[in-house]
Design a protein around this motif. Structure first.
Motif, PDB file in Angstrom:
ATOM      1  N   GLU B 207       0.885  -1.279  -0.130  1.00  0.00           N
ATOM      2  CA  GLU B 207      -0.037  -0.108   0.050  1.00  0.00           C
ATOM      3  C   GLU B 207       0.809   1.271   0.167  1.00  0.00           C
ATOM      4  OE1 GLU B 207      -3.049   2.322   2.821  1.00  0.00           O
ATOM      5  OE2 GLU B 207      -2.095   0.529   3.640  1.00  0.00           O
ATOM      6  N   LEU B 208       0.407   2.345  -0.803  1.00  0.00           N
ATOM      7  CA  LEU B 208       1.245   3.517  -0.785  1.00  0.00           C
ATOM      8  C   LEU B 208       0.543   4.473  -0.171  1.00  0.00           C
ATOM      9  CD1 LEU B 208       3.941   4.301  -2.030  1.00  0.00           C
ATOM     10  CD2 LEU B 208       2.856   4.602  -4.296  1.00  0.00           C
ATOM     11  N   ARG B 209       0.877   5.292   0.677  1.00  0.00           N
ATOM     12  CA  ARG B 209       0.565   6.633   1.196  1.00  0.00           C
ATOM     13  C   ARG B 209       1.224   7.722   0.613  1.00  0.00           C
ATOM     14  NH1 ARG B 209      -1.927   5.304   6.799  1.00  0.00           N
ATOM     15  NH2 ARG B 209      -2.726   3.235   6.406  1.00  0.00           N
ATOM     16  N   LEU B 210       0.591   8.796  -0.067  1.00  0.00           N
ATOM     17  CA  LEU B 210       1.491   9.604  -0.544  1.00  0.00           C
ATOM     18  C   LEU B 210       1.229  11.127   0.303  1.00  0.00           C
ATOM     19  CD1 LEU B 210       0.727   9.409  -4.370  1.00  0.00           C
ATOM     20  CD2 LEU B 210       2.755   8.606  -3.188  1.00  0.00           C
ATOM     21  N   ASP B 211       1.954  11.996  -0.058  1.00  0.00           N
ATOM     22  CA  ASP B 211       1.551  13.224   1.097  1.00  0.00           C
ATOM     23  C   ASP B 211       1.865  12.883   2.366  1.00  0.00           C
ATOM     24  OD1 ASP B 211       0.827  14.469  -1.488  1.00  0.00           O
ATOM     25  OD2 ASP B 211      -1.097  14.283  -1.058  1.00  0.00           O
ATOM     26  N   SER B 212       2.496  12.200   2.619  1.00  0.00           N
ATOM     27  CA  SER B 212       2.857  11.829   4.194  1.00  0.00           C
ATOM     28  C   SER B 212       4.283  11.845   4.627  1.00  0.00           C
ATOM     29  CB  SER B 212       2.346  10.168   4.121  1.00  0.00           C
ATOM     30  OG  SER B 212       0.835  10.182   3.832  1.00  0.00           O
ATOM     31  N   THR B 213       4.567  13.134   5.363  1.00  0.00           N
ATOM     32  CA  THR B 213       5.871  13.358   5.871  1.00  0.00           C
ATOM     33  C   THR B 213       5.734  12.607   7.289  1.00  0.00           C
ATOM     34  OG1 THR B 213       5.929  15.268   4.649  1.00  0.00           O
ATOM     35  CG2 THR B 213       7.559  15.146   6.227  1.00  0.00           C
ATOM     36  N   VAL B 214       6.573  11.424   7.414  1.00  0.00           N
ATOM     37  CA  VAL B 214       6.485  10.727   8.837  1.00  0.00           C
ATOM     38  C   VAL B 214       7.572  11.875   9.685  1.00  0.00           C
ATOM     39  CG1 VAL B 214       7.486   8.816   9.815  1.00  0.00           C
ATOM     40  CG2 VAL B 214       6.374   8.570   7.843  1.00  0.00           C
ATOM     41  N   GLY B 215       7.110  11.779  10.858  1.00  0.00           N
ATOM     42  CA  GLY B 215       7.642  12.759  11.664  1.00  0.00           C
ATOM     43  C   GLY B 215       6.770  13.916  12.125  1.00  0.00           C
ATOM     44  N   LEU B 216       6.208  14.336  11.155  1.00  0.00           N
ATOM     45  CA  LEU B 216       5.328  15.520  11.347  1.00  0.00           C
ATOM     46  C   LEU B 216       3.812  14.797  11.133  1.00  0.00           C
ATOM     47  CD1 LEU B 216       7.056  18.127   8.977  1.00  0.00           C
ATOM     48  CD2 LEU B 216       6.892  18.342  11.282  1.00  0.00           C
ATOM     49  N   LEU B 217       3.524  14.081  10.181  1.00  0.00           N
ATOM     50  CA  LEU B 217       2.016  13.591  10.149  1.00  0.00           C
ATOM     51  C   LEU B 217       1.930  12.471  11.234  1.00  0.00           C
ATOM     52  CD1 LEU B 217      -0.415  14.053   8.340  1.00  0.00           C
ATOM     53  CD2 LEU B 217       0.464  12.249   7.007  1.00  0.00           C
ATOM     54  N   SER B 218       2.625  11.504  11.111  1.00  0.00           N
ATOM     55  CA  SER B 218       2.842  10.379  12.286  1.00  0.00           C
ATOM     56  C   SER B 218       4.215  10.357  12.614  1.00  0.00           C
ATOM     57  CB  SER B 218       2.338   8.991  11.840  1.00  0.00           C
ATOM     58  OG  SER B 218       1.364   9.089  11.053  1.00  0.00           O
ATOM     59  N   THR B 219       4.468  10.190  13.716  1.00  0.00           N
ATOM     60  CA  THR B 219       6.113   9.948  14.256  1.00  0.00           C
ATOM     61  C   THR B 219       6.141   8.277  14.201  1.00  0.00           C
ATOM     62  OG1 THR B 219       5.409   9.448  16.564  1.00  0.00           O
ATOM     63  CG2 THR B 219       5.831  11.908  16.018  1.00  0.00           C
ATOM     64  N   ILE B 220       7.599   7.876  14.257  1.00  0.00           N
ATOM     65  CA  ILE B 220       7.771   6.579  14.292  1.00  0.00           C
ATOM     66  C   ILE B 220       7.170   5.861  15.468  1.00  0.00           C
ATOM     67  CG2 ILE B 220       9.874   5.177  14.555  1.00  0.00           C
ATOM     68  CD1 ILE B 220       9.949   6.501  11.899  1.00  0.00           C
ATOM     69  N   GLN B 221       7.223   6.454  16.535  1.00  0.00           N
ATOM     70  CA  GLN B 221       6.599   5.907  17.709  1.00  0.00           C
ATOM     71  C   GLN B 221       5.009   5.645  17.716  1.00  0.00           C
ATOM     72  OE1 GLN B 221       8.653   8.278  17.987  1.00  0.00           O
ATOM     73  NE2 GLN B 221       9.963   8.148  19.695  1.00  0.00           N
ATOM     74  N   GLU B 222       4.386   6.524  17.017  1.00  0.00           N
ATOM     75  CA  GLU B 222       2.869   6.392  16.498  1.00  0.00           C
ATOM     76  C   GLU B 222       2.831   5.292  15.724  1.00  0.00           C
ATOM     77  OE1 GLU B 222       1.339  10.903  17.475  1.00  0.00           O
ATOM     78  OE2 GLU B 222       2.325  10.467  15.476  1.00  0.00           O
ATOM     79  N   LEU B 223       3.576   5.172  14.655  1.00  0.00           N
ATOM     80  CA  LEU B 223       3.310   4.135  13.550  1.00  0.00           C
ATOM     81  C   LEU B 223       3.509   2.827  14.441  1.00  0.00           C
ATOM     82  CD1 LEU B 223       5.622   5.226  10.663  1.00  0.00           C
ATOM     83  CD2 LEU B 223       3.059   5.019  10.797  1.00  0.00           C
ATOM     84  N   LYS B 224       4.656   2.500  15.336  1.00  0.00           N
ATOM     85  CA  LYS B 224       4.791   1.291  16.191  1.00  0.00           C
ATOM     86  C   LYS B 224       3.401   1.018  17.077  1.00  0.00           C
ATOM     87  CE  LYS B 224       8.475  -0.283  17.403  1.00  0.00           C
ATOM     88  NZ  LYS B 224       9.577  -0.830  18.247  1.00  0.00           N
ATOM     89  N   GLN B 225       2.941   2.260  17.772  1.00  0.00           N
ATOM     90  CA  GLN B 225       1.722   2.006  18.604  1.00  0.00           C
ATOM     91  C   GLN B 225       0.555   1.778  17.588  1.00  0.00           C
ATOM     92  OE1 GLN B 225       1.682   6.006  20.231  1.00  0.00           O
ATOM     93  NE2 GLN B 225       3.529   5.399  21.503  1.00  0.00           N
ATOM     94  N   ASN B 226       0.469   2.092  16.507  1.00  0.00           N
ATOM     95  CA  ASN B 226      -0.512   1.796  15.651  1.00  0.00           C
ATOM     96  C   ASN B 226      -0.517   0.499  14.864  1.00  0.00           C
ATOM     97  OD1 ASN B 226      -1.661   4.051  16.109  1.00  0.00           O
ATOM     98  ND2 ASN B 226      -0.726   5.429  14.127  1.00  0.00           N
ATOM     99  N   GLY B 227       0.243  -0.550  15.379  1.00  0.00           N
ATOM    100  CA  GLY B 227       0.336  -2.031  15.070  1.00  0.00           C
ATOM    101  C   GLY B 227       1.098  -2.313  13.881  1.00  0.00           C
ATOM    102  N   TYR B 228       2.202  -1.527  13.750  1.00  0.00           N
ATOM    103  CA  TYR B 228       3.290  -1.863  12.574  1.00  0.00           C
ATOM    104  C   TYR B 228       4.204  -2.770  13.589  1.00  0.00           C
ATOM    105  CZ  TYR B 228       1.094   0.836   9.283  1.00  0.00           C
ATOM    106  OH  TYR B 228       0.184   1.361   8.222  1.00  0.00           O
ATOM    107  N   ASP B 229       4.505  -3.757  13.098  1.00  0.00           N
ATOM    108  CA  ASP B 229       5.494  -4.545  13.852  1.00  0.00           C
ATOM    109  C   ASP B 229       6.933  -4.169  13.542  1.00  0.00           C
ATOM    110  OD1 ASP B 229       3.587  -6.977  14.701  1.00  0.00           O
ATOM    111  OD2 ASP B 229       3.338  -7.079  12.428  1.00  0.00           O
ATOM    112  N   ALA B 230       7.112  -3.479  12.459  1.00  0.00           N
ATOM    113  CA  ALA B 230       8.563  -2.844  12.216  1.00  0.00           C
ATOM    114  C   ALA B 230       8.341  -1.867  11.364  1.00  0.00           C
ATOM    115  CB  ALA B 230       9.428  -3.972  11.648  1.00  0.00           C
TER     116      ALA B 230
END
Lengths: 270, 467
Positions: B207-230
């Motif tokens: 899956e590809l999500r454009l317009d998504s600047t990680v760090g500002l839109l979601s942080t790395i920690q939030e991605l982990k909290q949102n169920g990503y294993d890695a």
């Protein structure tokens, strides 16, 4: 795609859009901006966020129709969609209790200033606001801004409403301010900074030079602040107003004027 | 056919110089079937193929060349894709002379097999003849977030998707491909080809999500909290370096990044059909001599410049660009001003660039890196008239992710620190690779790092699931 749910004409050539972008709305803070692209052949251009509603999942922008892209944007209607809407970008405004704050907003940026004022007011500051525009017709959001101001002055370049010009600010500065914040046309921000300097009031300006990616990659938005070259997108967009090289900034902002004229002429012809 | 290998490498047709300097079409035209068969026949299919040693992504080189020999082009393409998700890209932009072809035994006495050209032919044949179909892959239940859709991110995504993990790529820009889209010019790597490769990665279920600047839109920690294993960070090189000399903010001075983003990603060469403008005048100076500098110089020429200079402080031997790229640039009429170091930019009273002042340099004894350090020759200053300058002297990492991720260890240069074997960062379950780790390097080294990370992420997830 990001749908438009509300459209308002606030002044001649000045529009407000409320746009569905839940992820952006959840993270937006005053002082940040978005980068838009309207269609496949469109350019990327920044607009400062004027409000965000995380519960509704919407972001509000207010813009003036000055070039081809902003004019095209203004022609979109409710239920139309914007192709790309990337944000929030840039650093948020520092919100804390400064004490007495002077807020000076010009033109369409009154919206972005209001967004900051709401947060600053909540943080317990006393706000003296000055809202200016070219003329009476271009003044926007005065009543909303009044609600968050302890004192409000309205000014126009031609004196058609309120004070004429910005130099009356000198009298207001006799009152002691702990912080000044200004957002609006670059030349206005420059004058405000020059006027606060002798009083030693820390002054934050909000700069919007030309940008392309908006994430630090291109360096188009470089600004000289003190002795350093800074990128408005990742180091700003707020800077110490007493340290910015405005002549260079204003000169750089005009670099593509001839190209924009061509684009606009051809666009009008369509 | 037994003596085919003694023949020189089969030449790949190119657009004529006179023609190509006026267009953005691809310079190298690729092999047709006949030329491909001719070149493939040179491969000895060695019992112990050395070429494989030189490939960071483990392409089964002799195996795919054997299939080409047998006219089984589609199968040859599938064979490469077992290991390499972006063969049409690699066939064009890899420095094969430093990698696979360097180890080819034919290279000892003559020309190595043109592996890159065959890879390119094979993937081009597939693109024109085989339709990409969505693939059904048994799912593991693992979820992976990838930051950035450049060569590193796409490689990690493809490898993990093939292993049955659910992968989401977060891309900051409006198009996927990273440097393949914004950096490398159309005439070296057509954007339609990059998009076909991206479509292939998507066909694996990514899956590809454009317009998504990680760090500002979601942080790395939030991605982990949102169920990503890695999480894999492949955010690339970031902020362009400048020379830090007077006059650098005059109008007409671009970073190579800006110059290439406008030209390639935003298609400013088609202004006003496309809305993004670029201003290139008659005389252009490009500072630096890497591949990015060559790309910028050749773009400037195609945008209508009459004279384009490469201004480089060392000598030809130290130029970081691939020899092939420097040759292409020289053929096209780019002028090399070597041992020349800029000291200041000079503008007119309206803030436009008019000249660059440089000083002549001479080389000292080799330094620790083996390169001979250039020293200015006192009193040799001179000026060159230019109205556009492109500064192509490298980049520093983008600070957004480092600043918004607590506990993420970075070097003092801002690059992310990883375990070289697993590409894991200082945070468990967070991996990084490509330019954000190595500093500006090549497409293929980013892909190699991606491959390593994918293996480690797979193990991490499977261990976690088993526990």
């Amino acid at each position: 795609m990001y749908g438009i749910v509300r459209k308002e004409q606030l002044a001649p050539n000045t529009k407000l859009f409320e746009i569905t972008a839940p992820a952006v709305a959840a993270k937006s803070k005053p002082g940040q901006f978005v980068i838009l692209r309207i269609h496949e052949k469109g350019e990327r251009f920044p607009i400062t966020i004027a409000d965000a509603d995380p519960e509704k999942g919407t972001v509000t922008i207010i813009f003036a129709e000055v070039g081809k892209s902003s004019t095209q944007l203004g022609k979109l209607e409710v239920d139309d969609a914007i192709l790309n809407f990337s944000g929030p970008l840039g650093n948020a405004t520092k919100i804390e209790k400064f004490g007495e704050i002077l807020c000076v907003g010009g033109g369409v940026m009154a919206g972005a200033l209001l967004y900051q004022m709401k947060a600053l007011k909540k943080a317990g500051n006393k706000i003296t606001a000055i809202i200016g525009a070219r003329n009476k017709e271009h003044l926007i959001l005065i009543e909303e801004i009044r609600k968050f101001s302890d004192e409000l002055y309205v000014a126009t370049d031609d004196g058609s409403e309120g004070k004429e010009g910005i130099y009356f600010l000198k009298d207001i500065l006799e009152k002691k301010f702990d912080q000044a914040i200004t957002i609006g046309p670059t030349s206005m921000q420059m004058i405000v900074s020059e006027m606060t300097r002798p009083y030693g009031i820390p002054t934050t300006v909000n700069l919007f030079p030309i940008m392309v990616d908006g994430t630090g990659m291109c360096g188009a938005c470089r600004v000289t602040v003190g002795d350093e070259t800074r990128f408005a997108c990742v180091h700003g967009p707020e800077f110490d107003g007493h340290k910015v090289n405005y002549d260079e900034l204003i000169s750089r902002m005009r670099f593509y004027n001839p190209n924009e004229k061509i684009a606009m002429l051809l666009f009008d012809g369509v | 056919m037994t003596i085919a290998h003694k023949k020189p490498q089969t030449e790949m047709p190119k657009q004529s110089i006179e023609k190509r300097i006026h267009n953005f079409d691809e310079v190298a035209l690729g092999f047709d079937e006949e030329l491909a068969l001719e070149e493939a026949s040179r491969c000895l299919n060695c019992p112990k193929p050395q070429c494989k040693k030189g490939c960071p992504v483990e392409v089964p080189i002799p195996e795919f060349i054997q299939l080409v020999k047998e006219h089984r082009f589609g199968e040859a393409a599938s064979k490469i894709k077992e290991k390499n998700a972006l063969p049409a890209v690699c066939g064009r932009v890899c420095p094969q002379e430093e990698q696979c072809q360097k180890f080819c035994v034919l290279g000892v006495r003559g020309d190595p097999v043109g592996i890159g050209r065959l890879e390119r032919f094979t993937s081009d044949w597939e693109r024109l003849n085989v339709k990409t179909k969505a693939q059904k892959i048994e799912q593991t239940g693992g979820r992976v977030a990838i930051v950035g859709s450049g060569p590193a991110g796409l490689t990690v995504a493809a490898d993990l998707a093939k292993l049955g993990h659910r992968v989401t790529i977060f891309e900051s820009l409006h198009t996927a491909g990273g440097v393949l889209m914004y950096g490398i010019p159309q005439f070296r790597l057509p954007k339609e080809i990059v998009q076909t490769e991206v479509e292939y990665v998507k066909s694996l279920g990514v899956e590809l999500r454009l317009d998504s600047t990680v760090g500002l839109l979601s942080t790395i920690q939030e991605l982990k909290q949102n169920g990503y294993d890695a999480v894999f960070i492949g955010s690339g090189a970031g902020l362009p370096n400048f020379l830090k000399i007077p006059g650098e903010n005059l109008k007409g001075i671009y970073s190579a990044n800006e110059f290439l983003i406008r030209t390639n990603l935003m298609k400013a060469y088609k202004f006003p059909e496309y809305d993004t403008p670029i201003r290139v005048s008659k005389k252009v100076g490009v500072v630096g001599a890497g591949n990015v500098a060559m790309d910028s110089a050749r773009c400037a020429l195609r945008l209508g410049a009459e004279r384009v200079y490469i201004i480089y402080r060392r000598s030809r031997d130290e130029m970081p660009a691939r020899a092939e790229e420097a040759e292409n640039a020289e053929e096209e009429g780019i002028e090399f001003m070597l041992l020349t170091n800029p000291v200041r930019f000079i503008g007119n009273d309206r803030g436009f660039l008019e000249k660059i002042e440089c000083v002549k340099q001479q080389l000292s004894e080799p330094d620790k890196s083996g390169r001979r350090r250039p020293e200015p020759i006192v009193g040799s200053n001179f000026t060159i008239e230019i109205d556009t300058a492109v500064v192509a002297i490298g980049q520093s990492p983008n600070p957004i992710i480092q600043q918004t991720t607590e506990g993420l260890e970075a070097t003092r240069h801002g690059t992310i620190v990883v375990n070289e074997e697993t590409m894991q960062t200082s945070i468990l379950g967070v991996y990084a690779g490509g330019d954000v780790v190595s500093g500006a390097a090549t497409v293929i080294s980013a892909m190699g790092a991606g491959k390593k990370a994918a293996k480690a992420i797979h193990e991490h997830i499977m261990t976690k699931k088993a526990a």
